[in-house]
Design an enzyme around this catalytic site. Sequence first.
Site: not given
Length: 372
Positions: A117, A256, A285, A309
């Site tokens: 990704n 992050r 998260q 996210h």
Amino acid sequence: MKVLLVLYDGGKAAEEEPRLLGTIQNKLGIANWLKDQGHELVATADKEGEGSEFRKHIVDAEVLITTPFHPGYLTKEILSTAKNLKLCITAGVGSDHIDLNAANERNITVIEVSGSNVVSVAEHVVMSILLLVRNYTPAHEQIMGGGWDVAPMARHSFDLENKVVGTVGAGRIGYRVLQRLMPFDCKELLYFDYAPLPETAAKAIKVRRVESLEDMVSQCDIVTVNCPLHEKTRGLFNKELISKMKPGAWLVNTARGAICDAQAVADALESGQLGGYAGDVWNVQPAPADHPWRKMRHPLGGGNGMVPHMSGTTIDAQIRYSEGTKKILENYLTGKPQDPANLIVENGDYVSKAYGQRDSKAAEKKEEVRTD
Ligand code: NAI
């Protein structure tokens, strides 16, 4: 073999869109394939707390598959209960949700789908830089709210051209961000990374390496964070480092959340020391409703480009990391070697050199990871 999949609940969206593969509904597209081979698959989104399904099933799972988007935090304590665990697969990139040192103590392999990704994230970074520098979000909110008032929007809107942009970490994503910035005619592109880029790669994008992080951030109008979260990067962007940035500089973090001190970022944005902060990653998260990054704003309004996210989980990326996960499982089940570029830790040591400067065999792998 028991496989535990920790994914987010995609609800109605995942029922309607089968390409939302990273959800408990669509199970990375590997459920039937595993079941046909007689393996047990448990998929859950319930990952927090003593009584969670994650804690219940980790006890006898041989393989754990998680995504960074809804991370099953595999702490040392939880790992100690995982009696059969041999392989942790990150369906995506970024394995900081696993205590890697504890995994090494137990000889557990941690592997991710490297590169799956990285373009998705690099595109998101370029978008985030533009939306902060151009003051896009408050202008759009104004229009949605029925208003029309150009001046308050234009007073905090600039060109990307002729600005200095620096990346912390010039690996797969950091490099691709800089590549994509080239047509914007920035004044200079900079990077800080303990592993230097090969000369040809650096020349190709006309990037200059800066030896110290403080030195780099003090020269930048825009800083983008593209390094993994590890012991040396946790809380890296604290009050002190942010105070060394140019007043009004923009900060984009899609690496992050915990690389930045949440309160220090919110305070710096609200005082105007930061011109804006954008990203999709949070220190916890899902982020709690009262997280300071949800509502923080620059004194002139706007300056907040936060989203959940999602940068690395476009439909295209989900297809790639699902296929990559299947390939890793196939290798595991048939005893084939894994692609070294995917390995984070194996046989009690770091294979990846990206998780900090360590005295391990990872040091020998420098060029390999950099150029793939
Ligand atoms: P990579 O391994 O190709 O590159 C990471 C680079 O960071 C390496 O060159 C490494 O030397 C450097 N680095 C490590 N520690 C550093 C430090 N203290 N200071 C400066 N540089 C340092 O990894 P890639 O593919 O570029 O991904 C980077 C990170 O981006 C991942 O670890 C993950 O946390 C995050 N990520 C976020 C996604 C999202 O959806 N928001 C998706 C994919 C990755």
